[in-house]
Design a protein around this motif. Sequence first.
Motif, PDB file in Angstrom:
ATOM      1  N   ARG A   1       0.832  -1.212   0.000  1.00  0.00           N
ATOM      2  CA  ARG A   1       0.000   0.000   0.000  1.00  0.00           C
ATOM      3  C   ARG A   1       0.865   1.261   0.000  1.00  0.00           C
ATOM      4  O   ARG A   1       0.546   2.240  -0.678  1.00  0.00           O
ATOM      5  N   ALA A   2       1.940   1.236   0.766  1.00  0.00           N
ATOM      6  CA  ALA A   2       2.844   2.388   0.787  1.00  0.00           C
ATOM      7  C   ALA A   2       3.471   2.595  -0.586  1.00  0.00           C
ATOM      8  O   ALA A   2       3.590   3.733  -1.059  1.00  0.00           O
ATOM      9  N   ALA A   3       3.865   1.504  -1.238  1.00  0.00           N
ATOM     10  CA  ALA A   3       4.435   1.609  -2.586  1.00  0.00           C
ATOM     11  C   ALA A   3       3.424   2.238  -3.536  1.00  0.00           C
ATOM     12  O   ALA A   3       3.764   3.120  -4.334  1.00  0.00           O
ATOM     13  N   MET A   4       2.158   1.822  -3.446  1.00  0.00           N
ATOM     14  CA  MET A   4       1.113   2.402  -4.297  1.00  0.00           C
ATOM     15  C   MET A   4       0.970   3.899  -4.041  1.00  0.00           C
ATOM     16  O   MET A   4       0.907   4.693  -4.974  1.00  0.00           O
ATOM     17  N   ARG A   5       0.925   4.289  -2.781  1.00  0.00           N
ATOM     18  CA  ARG A   5       0.739   5.704  -2.432  1.00  0.00           C
ATOM     19  C   ARG A   5       1.896   6.568  -2.933  1.00  0.00           C
ATOM     20  O   ARG A   5       1.711   7.743  -3.231  1.00  0.00           O
ATOM     21  N   LEU A   6       3.080   5.957  -3.000  1.00  0.00           N
ATOM     22  CA  LEU A   6       4.244   6.692  -3.492  1.00  0.00           C
ATOM     23  C   LEU A   6       4.348   6.647  -5.017  1.00  0.00           C
ATOM     24  O   LEU A   6       5.257   7.230  -5.596  1.00  0.00           O
ATOM     25  N   GLY A   7       3.433   5.916  -5.662  1.00  0.00           N
ATOM     26  CA  GLY A   7       3.428   5.846  -7.118  1.00  0.00           C
ATOM     27  C   GLY A   7       4.199   4.681  -7.705  1.00  0.00           C
ATOM     28  O   GLY A   7       4.387   4.624  -8.916  1.00  0.00           O
ATOM     29  N   TYR A   8       4.630   3.738  -6.879  1.00  0.00           N
ATOM     30  CA  TYR A   8       5.370   2.569  -7.359  1.00  0.00           C
ATOM     31  C   TYR A   8       4.389   1.435  -7.651  1.00  0.00           C
ATOM     32  O   TYR A   8       4.349   0.416  -6.971  1.00  0.00           O
ATOM     33  N   VAL A   9       3.585   1.630  -8.703  1.00  0.00           N
ATOM     34  CA  VAL A   9       2.513   0.694  -9.021  1.00  0.00           C
ATOM     35  C   VAL A   9       3.067  -0.685  -9.380  1.00  0.00           C
ATOM     36  O   VAL A   9       2.551  -1.701  -8.916  1.00  0.00           O
ATOM     37  N   ARG A  10       4.108  -0.742 -10.189  1.00  0.00           N
ATOM     38  CA  ARG A  10       4.682  -2.046 -10.583  1.00  0.00           C
ATOM     39  C   ARG A  10       5.169  -2.823  -9.375  1.00  0.00           C
ATOM     40  O   ARG A  10       4.966  -4.031  -9.282  1.00  0.00           O
ATOM     41  N   GLU A  11       5.835  -2.136  -8.468  1.00  0.00           N
ATOM     42  CA  GLU A  11       6.356  -2.802  -7.280  1.00  0.00           C
ATOM     43  C   GLU A  11       5.219  -3.312  -6.392  1.00  0.00           C
ATOM     44  O   GLU A  11       5.271  -4.426  -5.881  1.00  0.00           O
ATOM     45  N   ALA A  12       4.185  -2.496  -6.233  1.00  0.00           N
ATOM     46  CA  ALA A  12       3.031  -2.913  -5.438  1.00  0.00           C
ATOM     47  C   ALA A  12       2.365  -4.122  -6.089  1.00  0.00           C
ATOM     48  O   ALA A  12       2.025  -5.097  -5.412  1.00  0.00           O
ATOM     49  N   ARG A  13       2.189  -4.064  -7.407  1.00  0.00           N
ATOM     50  CA  ARG A  13       1.584  -5.191  -8.132  1.00  0.00           C
ATOM     51  C   ARG A  13       2.408  -6.462  -7.920  1.00  0.00           C
ATOM     52  O   ARG A  13       1.855  -7.525  -7.642  1.00  0.00           O
ATOM     53  N   ALA A  14       3.722  -6.343  -8.026  1.00  0.00           N
ATOM     54  CA  ALA A  14       4.587  -7.520  -7.846  1.00  0.00           C
ATOM     55  C   ALA A  14       4.442  -8.102  -6.435  1.00  0.00           C
ATOM     56  O   ALA A  14       4.403  -9.323  -6.261  1.00  0.00           O
ATOM     57  N   MET A  15       4.328  -7.235  -5.435  1.00  0.00           N
ATOM     58  CA  MET A  15       4.149  -7.716  -4.062  1.00  0.00           C
ATOM     59  C   MET A  15       2.823  -8.461  -3.926  1.00  0.00           C
ATOM     60  O   MET A  15       2.762  -9.538  -3.340  1.00  0.00           O
ATOM     61  N   TRP A  16       1.744  -7.860  -4.467  1.00  0.00           N
ATOM     62  CA  TRP A  16       0.438  -8.507  -4.371  1.00  0.00           C
ATOM     63  C   TRP A  16       0.397  -9.789  -5.195  1.00  0.00           C
ATOM     64  O   TRP A  16      -0.249 -10.754  -4.800  1.00  0.00           O
ATOM     65  N   GLU A  17       1.093  -9.826  -6.324  1.00  0.00           N
ATOM     66  CA  GLU A  17       1.125 -11.058  -7.121  1.00  0.00           C
ATOM     67  C   GLU A  17       1.815 -12.189  -6.354  1.00  0.00           C
ATOM     68  O   GLU A  17       1.378 -13.331  -6.398  1.00  0.00           O
ATOM     69  N   ARG A  18       2.899 -11.857  -5.642  1.00  0.00           N
ATOM     70  CA  ARG A  18       3.574 -12.884  -4.820  1.00  0.00           C
ATOM     71  C   ARG A  18       2.633 -13.410  -3.741  1.00  0.00           C
ATOM     72  O   ARG A  18       2.552 -14.612  -3.506  1.00  0.00           O
ATOM     73  N   MET A  19       1.912 -12.503  -3.096  1.00  0.00           N
ATOM     74  CA  MET A  19       0.989 -12.927  -2.038  1.00  0.00           C
ATOM     75  C   MET A  19      -0.188 -13.712  -2.631  1.00  0.00           C
ATOM     76  O   MET A  19      -0.662 -14.680  -2.028  1.00  0.00           O
ATOM     77  N   ALA A  20      -0.663 -13.319  -3.799  1.00  0.00           N
ATOM     78  CA  ALA A  20      -1.783 -14.008  -4.439  1.00  0.00           C
ATOM     79  C   ALA A  20      -1.413 -15.444  -4.794  1.00  0.00           C
ATOM     80  O   ALA A  20      -2.254 -16.335  -4.704  1.00  0.00           O
ATOM     81  N   ARG A  21      -0.159 -15.675  -5.171  1.00  0.00           N
ATOM     82  CA  ARG A  21       0.280 -17.049  -5.466  1.00  0.00           C
ATOM     83  C   ARG A  21       0.156 -17.955  -4.246  1.00  0.00           C
ATOM     84  O   ARG A  21       0.097 -19.166  -4.383  1.00  0.00           O
ATOM     85  N   GLU A  22       0.088 -17.336  -3.066  1.00  0.00           N
ATOM     86  CA  GLU A  22      -0.090 -18.094  -1.826  1.00  0.00           C
ATOM     87  C   GLU A  22      -1.542 -18.011  -1.346  1.00  0.00           C
ATOM     88  O   GLU A  22      -1.836 -18.216  -0.178  1.00  0.00           O
ATOM     89  N   ASP A  23      -2.452 -17.715  -2.262  1.00  0.00           N
ATOM     90  CA  ASP A  23      -3.893 -17.635  -1.990  1.00  0.00           C
ATOM     91  C   ASP A  23      -4.250 -16.644  -0.894  1.00  0.00           C
ATOM     92  O   ASP A  23      -5.048 -16.934  -0.009  1.00  0.00           O
ATOM     93  N   ASP A  24      -3.718 -15.459  -0.978  1.00  0.00           N
ATOM     94  CA  ASP A  24      -4.059 -14.382  -0.056  1.00  0.00           C
ATOM     95  C   ASP A  24      -5.244 -13.615  -0.639  1.00  0.00           C
ATOM     96  O   ASP A  24      -5.139 -13.016  -1.712  1.00  0.00           O
ATOM     97  N   ALA A  25      -6.382 -13.662   0.060  1.00  0.00           N
ATOM     98  CA  ALA A  25      -7.612 -13.043  -0.442  1.00  0.00           C
ATOM     99  C   ALA A  25      -7.457 -11.540  -0.650  1.00  0.00           C
ATOM    100  O   ALA A  25      -7.926 -10.993  -1.663  1.00  0.00           O
ATOM    101  N   GLN A  26      -6.813 -10.852   0.280  1.00  0.00           N
ATOM    102  CA  GLN A  26      -6.643  -9.402   0.147  1.00  0.00           C
ATOM    103  C   GLN A  26      -5.776  -9.066  -1.062  1.00  0.00           C
ATOM    104  O   GLN A  26      -6.042  -8.092  -1.772  1.00  0.00           O
ATOM    105  N   ALA A  27      -4.752  -9.861  -1.326  1.00  0.00           N
ATOM    106  CA  ALA A  27      -3.897  -9.628  -2.489  1.00  0.00           C
ATOM    107  C   ALA A  27      -4.698  -9.780  -3.781  1.00  0.00           C
ATOM    108  O   ALA A  27      -4.577  -8.954  -4.697  1.00  0.00           O
TER     109      ALA A  27
END
Length: 105
Positions: free
Chosen positions: A38-64
């Motif tokens: 979320r901090a990365a998104m707020r700072l404008g680092y959309v790619r980095e935030a997406r990559a973090m959420w994609e890693r978490m989603a691979r582990e079946d994280d609902a919020q990701a």
Amino acid sequence: MTPALVQPHFPHPRTLLGAARVTLEQAEGRHGQHLQARAAMRLGYVREARAMWERMAREDDAQAWFELGRLAQSGLGEGADAAQARHCFAHAARLGHAEAASRRA
């Protein structure tokens, strides 16, 4: 704030939000990972935030999955993709995310 805490691929502005980003880099656990994304998104680092959420989603994280749906819906970082947004929201809903269940309809 020591320079060792700043990751070179995450330069940050000298703002309160930038300082929060540096502080969150040391956060642990899944909650800490979401705060970092979320901090990365707020700072404008959309790619980095997406990559973090994609890693978490691979582990079946609902919020990701929900956050990836929001990115697909809004088109941040890539073009808007309604089908991808529905897919992400549906996956998050299957994992128990209540807000995602209301968005996939």
